[in-house]
Design an enzyme around this catalytic site. Structure first.
Site: not given
Ligand SMILES: Cc1cc2nc3c(=O)[nH]c(=O)nc-3n(C[C@H](O)[C@H](O)[C@H](O)COP(=O)(O)O)c2cc1C
Length: 366
Positions: A101, A183, A302
Site C-alpha cells: 500500500q 490521509y 470487523l
Molecule cells: C495495527 C493496525 C495497523 C493498521 N494500519 C493500516 C495501514 O497501514 N493502512 C490501512 O489502510 N489500514 C490500516 N489499518 C486498518 C486495517 O487495515 C483495517 O482496515 C481495520 O483494522 C479494520 O479491519 P479489522 O476489523 O479486520 O481489523 C490498521 C489497523 C491495525 C489494527
C-alpha cells in the site's frame, strides 16, 4: 462443499488462490522508512496465514509523508534494499502473494507512535512540517498543515510514481494506493478537509481532480499486467463529509482510470469522527460500490469468522475479504477457515501435518 471464499480470483494477470487478504497494518517499527527485523517476523508470519495476498502496511512515498518516525517508506535506496530483504524472506518461506500500500499521510503526518500517545509530535520530538489541501489541522492535538502549492502537488504525484517504480522493481504482485483514512489523497476528496478556492475544490469533481491525477500518473507507469487498486472511504461518518454515494462515484472514476480493484474502508477524516462499529460494519459500503461501479471489490472491517467471510462472498457483497486484527490474533486464520469451510489451502511442507484434510490418516511420527 465448495467454498466461495476459497475460490480463485484473477486481478489483471495475478491469479490468487482464494479471496482472503491480509489488510495493510502499520507496524511503526521502521528505521527512517526502512523495514527492520520486526517486518521479517511479522510479514513472514502472515505470508503463511492462508491468505492468498498479504498487503504490506502503508508505505510512504515521501519522508515527510510518514505518519510517524516508525512508518515504512519507499523514498530512498536504503528503503528499497531493506524491503527487498523482507520480500526475499517472505517468498522463501511463505505461500502468499505480496502487495504493497503506497501512502502519504498529509495532515496526519508528524504524529507520535500509537503507544506513545498517537497525537501530533511535540517540537522536541523531531516534528516536521505537514502538507494538506488546506491549512486545517486534523484535530486540536495535531499540527496545522501548510496548504499545498501546485509545486507540492507535482512533487507528491511524482513521489507516488517513483515509489510505485521501486515497488515494481521489488517484484510486488499488486499495488494499492491509499485514498482513505483521512490521509493526503482522501483529504483532497472530502469537503471536511478541502477548503481550497482553486480548481481542486468547488465540486465533487474538483475535489477528485488531484487524487485522479496521481492515479493516472501511477497507472501510466505500472504495466497493465500488474494489479493496481485503491483503498477508498465508504463514508466520512460526518455531516457534510463523503457519503456512500460519493464512494460509488469515486469507484466508477477509478475503474475508468484503469484501476483493477478497490477496498472499501471508512472514517479517519478528523480526530472527532465516531463510527458505529459492529460486525461487518463497512460491508454495505462495499456492496454498494461493487453493485454501482462494477469493479472487483474488497470488504474490510470487523470480519472475524470464516462463516461471516464466506457469506459476504457467497451473497455477492464483495469479491474479496481483508482481515487485520483477526489475523494478528490468529496468524493461521486462513488455515482454520479452510478447515471450517472444507477447503484446501497452501501450507509450507514443514507444517503439512497440521493439515488433517491434506494428510488423512497420516500418523504422528515425532
Ligand atoms: C495495527 C493496525 C495497523 C493498521 N494500519 C493500516 C495501514 O497501514 N493502512 C490501512 O489502510 N489500514 C490500516 N489499518 C486498518 C486495517 O487495515 C483495517 O482496515 C481495520 O483494522 C479494520 O479491519 P479489522 O476489523 O479486520 O481489523 C490498521 C489497523 C491495525 C489494527
Amino acid at each position: 462443499m465448495t467454498s466461495a471464499l476459497f475460490s480463485p480470483i484473477k486481478l489483471a494477470d495475478l491469479e490468487l488462490d482464494n479471496r482472503i487478504v491480509v489488510s495493510p497494518m502499520c507496524q511503526y517499527s521502521a528505521d527512517d522508512g526502512s523495514a527492520t527485523d520486526w517486518h521479517l517476523g511479522h510479514l513472514g508470519m502472515l505470508a503463511n496465514s492462508g491468505a492468498a495476498l498479504v498487503v504490506v502496511e502503508a508505505t510512504h512515498v515521501e519522508r515527510r509523508g510518514r505518519i510517524t518516525h516508525g512508518c515504512l517508506g519507499l523514498y530512498s535506496d536504503d528503503n528499497e534494499a531493506a524491503l527487498a530483504r523482507v520480500l526475499a524472506h517472505c517468498r522463501r518461506i511463505g505461500t502468499a502473494k505480496l502487495g504493497i500500500q503506497l501512502a502519504h499521510a498529509g495532515r496526519k503526518a508528524s504524529s507520535q507512535l500509537p503507544w506513545q500517545g498517537g497525537l501530533g509530535l511535540k517540537q522536541n520530538e523531531d516534528a516536521w512540517e505537514t502538507i494538506a489541501p488546506s491549512a486545517i489541522a486534523f484535530g486540536n492535538a495535531w499540527h496545522a498543515p501548510r496548504a499545498m502549492s501546485r509545486d507540492d502537488m507535482d512533487r507528491v504525484r511524482d513521489a507516488f510514481v517513483s515509489s510505485a517504480r521501486r515497488a515494481l522493481r521489488l517484484g510486488f504482485d499488486a499495488i494499492e494506493l491509499h485514498l482513505a483514512h483521512g490521509y493526503l489523497l482522501h483529504s483532497f476528496m472530502s469537503p471536511i478537509s478541502n477548503h481550497r478556492t482553486d480548481e481542486y475544490n468547488g465540486s465533487a469533481e474538483g475535489r477528485l481532480r488531484f487524487p485522479l491525477e496521481v492515479v493516472a500518473a501511477v497507472r501510466a507507469m505500472v504495466p497493465r499486467s500488474v494489479p493496481l487498486g485503491a483503498r477508498i472511504t465508504g463514508s466520512d461518518w460526518l455531516d457534510g463529509g463523503m457519503t456512500p454515494d460519493d464512494a460509488a462515484v469515486l469507484a466508477k472514476a477509478l475503474k475508468q482510470a484503469g484501476l483493477d480493484f478497490v477496498c472499501v474502508s471508512s472514517g479517519g477524516i478528523t480526530s472527532e469522527v465516531k463510527i458505529a462499529l459492529g460486525p461487518g460494519y463497512q460491508v454495505p459500503f462495499a456492496e454498494k460500490v461493487r453493485r454501482e461501479a462494477g469493479i472487483p471489490t474488497r470488504a474490510v472491517g470487523l470480519i472475524a469468522t470464516p462463516q461471516q467471510a464466506e457469506a459476504i462472498v457467497t451473497e455477492g457483497k464483495a469479491d474479496m475479504i481483508a482481515l487485520a486484527r483477526a489475523m494478528l490474533d490468529d496468524p493461521h486464520w486462513g488455515w482454520r477457515a479452510a478447515q471450517v469451510l472444507g477447503a484446501e489451502v497452501k501450507r509450507p511442507p514443514q507444517y503439512a501435518r497440521a493439515a488433517p484434510k491434506l494428510w488423512p490418516g497420516a500418523a504422528y511420527r515425532g
